[in-house]
Motif scaffolding. Structure first.
Motif, PDB file in Angstrom:
ATOM      1  N   ARG A 251      38.946  90.789  56.107  1.00  0.00           N
ATOM      2  CA  ARG A 251      40.060  90.851  55.161  1.00  0.00           C
ATOM      3  C   ARG A 251      39.909  89.803  54.062  1.00  0.00           C
ATOM      4  NH1 ARG A 251      43.136  91.778  59.909  1.00  0.00           N
ATOM      5  NH2 ARG A 251      43.796  89.595  60.007  1.00  0.00           N
ATOM      6  N   GLU A 252      39.501  88.586  54.461  1.00  0.00           N
ATOM      7  CA  GLU A 252      39.312  87.503  53.484  1.00  0.00           C
ATOM      8  C   GLU A 252      38.206  87.853  52.501  1.00  0.00           C
ATOM      9  OE1 GLU A 252      40.052  83.543  51.944  1.00  0.00           O
ATOM     10  OE2 GLU A 252      41.198  84.898  53.213  1.00  0.00           O
ATOM     11  N   PHE A 253      37.109  88.405  53.022  1.00  0.00           N
ATOM     12  CA  PHE A 253      35.985  88.792  52.156  1.00  0.00           C
ATOM     13  C   PHE A 253      36.419  89.871  51.169  1.00  0.00           C
ATOM     14  CE2 PHE A 253      32.292  91.275  50.981  1.00  0.00           C
ATOM     15  CZ  PHE A 253      31.319  90.321  50.751  1.00  0.00           C
ATOM     16  N   ASP A 254      37.094  90.888  51.681  1.00  0.00           N
ATOM     17  CA  ASP A 254      37.541  91.978  50.818  1.00  0.00           C
ATOM     18  C   ASP A 254      38.510  91.454  49.764  1.00  0.00           C
ATOM     19  OD1 ASP A 254      36.015  93.676  52.300  1.00  0.00           O
ATOM     20  OD2 ASP A 254      37.677  94.536  53.448  1.00  0.00           O
ATOM     21  N   ASN A 255      39.359  90.523  50.167  1.00  0.00           N
ATOM     22  CA  ASN A 255      40.349  89.944  49.260  1.00  0.00           C
ATOM     23  C   ASN A 255      39.672  89.229  48.093  1.00  0.00           C
ATOM     24  OD1 ASN A 255      42.991  89.227  48.471  1.00  0.00           O
ATOM     25  ND2 ASN A 255      42.734  87.204  49.376  1.00  0.00           N
ATOM     26  N   VAL A 256      38.632  88.436  48.418  1.00  0.00           N
ATOM     27  CA  VAL A 256      37.952  87.627  47.403  1.00  0.00           C
ATOM     28  C   VAL A 256      37.001  88.465  46.560  1.00  0.00           C
ATOM     29  CG1 VAL A 256      36.349  85.709  47.036  1.00  0.00           C
ATOM     30  CG2 VAL A 256      38.154  85.524  48.749  1.00  0.00           C
ATOM     31  N   PHE A 257      36.218  89.309  47.213  1.00  0.00           N
ATOM     32  CA  PHE A 257      35.136  89.998  46.506  1.00  0.00           C
ATOM     33  C   PHE A 257      35.580  91.303  45.845  1.00  0.00           C
ATOM     34  CE2 PHE A 257      32.943  86.972  48.976  1.00  0.00           C
ATOM     35  CZ  PHE A 257      31.744  86.713  48.331  1.00  0.00           C
ATOM     36  N   LYS A 258      36.422  92.055  46.538  1.00  0.00           N
ATOM     37  CA  LYS A 258      36.833  93.340  45.971  1.00  0.00           C
ATOM     38  C   LYS A 258      37.974  93.172  44.974  1.00  0.00           C
ATOM     39  CE  LYS A 258      35.345  96.158  49.910  1.00  0.00           C
ATOM     40  NZ  LYS A 258      35.773  97.051  51.007  1.00  0.00           N
ATOM     41  N   SER A 259      38.873  92.240  45.249  1.00  0.00           N
ATOM     42  CA  SER A 259      40.045  92.061  44.391  1.00  0.00           C
ATOM     43  C   SER A 259      39.888  90.886  43.436  1.00  0.00           C
ATOM     44  CB  SER A 259      41.291  91.844  45.262  1.00  0.00           C
ATOM     45  OG  SER A 259      41.400  92.861  46.229  1.00  0.00           O
ATOM     46  N   ASN A 260      38.759  90.188  43.548  1.00  0.00           N
ATOM     47  CA  ASN A 260      38.486  89.008  42.722  1.00  0.00           C
ATOM     48  C   ASN A 260      39.588  87.957  42.862  1.00  0.00           C
ATOM     49  OD1 ASN A 260      36.772  87.596  41.017  1.00  0.00           O
ATOM     50  ND2 ASN A 260      37.910  88.209  39.180  1.00  0.00           N
ATOM     51  N   LYS A 261      40.112  87.812  44.095  1.00  0.00           N
ATOM     52  CA  LYS A 261      41.140  86.811  44.355  1.00  0.00           C
ATOM     53  C   LYS A 261      40.519  85.553  44.922  1.00  0.00           C
ATOM     54  CE  LYS A 261      44.840  90.166  45.160  1.00  0.00           C
ATOM     55  NZ  LYS A 261      45.809  90.687  46.141  1.00  0.00           N
ATOM     56  N   ILE A 262      41.335  84.513  44.994  1.00  0.00           N
ATOM     57  CA  ILE A 262      40.864  83.221  45.492  1.00  0.00           C
ATOM     58  C   ILE A 262      41.153  83.137  46.990  1.00  0.00           C
ATOM     59  CG2 ILE A 262      41.244  80.730  45.336  1.00  0.00           C
ATOM     60  CD1 ILE A 262      41.953  81.250  42.358  1.00  0.00           C
TER      61      ILE A 262
END
Length: 403
Positions: A318-329
């Protein structure tokens, strides 16, 4: 029924191996376990020259786990004596000698980590200083008479160093003899090692014969696991490794960074899925039913769950998808306080997301550095008072409060 179990056991033991010497002996030992309940000794040695284990080390550990499943009692040998010499295998120069405190600290860490993979109740942890120190000068001299200098120089790395005029210490000649003597003392039935250890592993067979142990250990060699670059051996010094004690999110992200080609090799050597399951997955990828990225994600989830748990694995995804797919921190960034008017390159180095100011300069020029998600290009920039999110590439973040 036992014949079917024996075949399954031997297939699991042979899976992913590079070479097996005396498979007949392994088959006999496994057969005796399933027919009579007789266990056997499987040795694997680790010199505690570093503090942490990575996936390359677990290739052997997972094979030990398979042997434990099929009647093997693991002799986990910590080379606290041999580590003071340093294994010369593959080295172009004499290794530096480690001090005793460092060796024992590393050994303690090794023991804490290996039982993430193998069954502690079916493992005997042994330290070779126990018998090698007791050998004494007379025993050491007697050991050297079992092997000739000419045969020692047949070893590839010694031969290259000898021909090029590079130094080879006498202690390095002793190393394979001492490793082999461990098998004499332990009366091992099987020894595991990497393909680069063949000379040392064969020495165990030779010395068991020379000392009249009454058995000659079978040898099982595992391939050397390539690092994240897919070329060189996984190594901390080459920074191409996945450490088994790294944060779940880092294990997950690093696994996803490997090539599609390397992914299949990791599946064969590291995954606990059966070869039939892996073949089915491969066919589905070839037929376009499964995307390679999904297959890689499943491998990453399996590895994180092995060293942590399924919940940690799912959180890492979930953290990876959050950062990489959504460009979030990321939500769990390390926080630092720095003095005002600090040079950006020094700030990046001080918070640990760049190894040096020169590397920071290069990354800024290449557009790999962001402040508050905005790319920067000024290598002379200084940070004034305020709060910033510093970022290098897609995986390195730090929250900075400049006073």
């Amino acid at each position: 029924m036992s014949k079917e179990l024996i075949k399954i056991a031997l297939d699991e033991i042979a899976r992913g191996t590079a070479e097996i010497i005396d498979m007949e002996r392994i088959e006999k030992l496994v057969t005796e376990f399933y027919e009579n309940g007789t266990t056997y000794k499987v040795k694997a040695g680790f010199d505690p020259t570093g503090a942490d284990l990575h996936l390359g080390h677990t290739v052997l550990l997972q094979k030990l786990k398979i042997f434990q499943k099929h009647g093997g009692r693991v002799q986990l040998l910590i080379g606290d004596f041999t580590a003071t010499i340093g294994d010369p295998t593959g080295k172009s120069e004499t290794r530096k000698v480690l001090d005793r405190d460092t060796i024992m600290a590393n050994a303690k860490t090794y023991q804490e980590q290996v039982f993430n993979v193998i069954d502690e109740s079916k493992t005997e942890v042994v330290f070779n200083a126990q018998w090698l120190e007791a050998l004494g000068a007379g025993g050491m001299v007697a050991l050297t008479t079992t092997f000739s200098v000419a045969r020692m120089l047949e070893r590839d790395d010694f031969e290259k160093r000898y021909k090029s005029g590079q130094s080879i210490s006498i202690s390095e000649f002793l190393y394979p003899l001492l490793q082999g003597y461990d098998s004499v003392e332990l009366k091992s039935d099987i020894e595991l090692g990497g393909t680069d250890q063949k000379f040392n592993l064969l020495m165990g067979r030779h010395l068991q014969r020379a000392y009249g142990v009454g058995k000659e250990q079978a040898i099982l060699m595992m391939p050397i696991l390539e690092g994240l670059d897919g070329v060189q051996k996984m190594s901390k010094s080459l920074d191409n490794y996945i450490g088994i004690t790294e944060e779940p999110k880092d294990i997950y992200a690093k696994t996803l960074s490997i090539s599609d080609e390397l992914m299949w090799r990791y599946y064969e050597i590291l995954s606990e899925k059966s070869l039939e399951e892996i073949a089915k997955i491969s066919d589905e990828v070839a037929d376009g039913i499964l995307h390679p990225k999904v297959v890689k994600e499943n491998l990453a989830l399996e590895l994180v769950a092995r060293f942590y748990n399924e919940e940690s694995a799912n959180m890492a995804k979930r953290e990876f998808d959050n950062v990489f797919k959504s460009n979030k921190i990321p939500t769990d960034i390390a926080e630092f306080e720095l003095e005002s008017d600090i040079w950006i390159c020094k700030a990046l180095m001080d918070v640990g997301i760049e190894p040096s100011t020169s590397q920071a300069r290069r990354d800024i020029k290449q557009g790999a550095v962001r402040i508050d998600q905005e790319k920067i290009s000024d290598i002379k920039m200084n940070l004034q008072s305020g709060e910033y999110i510093l970022q290098v590439g897609k995986r390195k973040f730090a929250k900075v409060k400049v006073k």
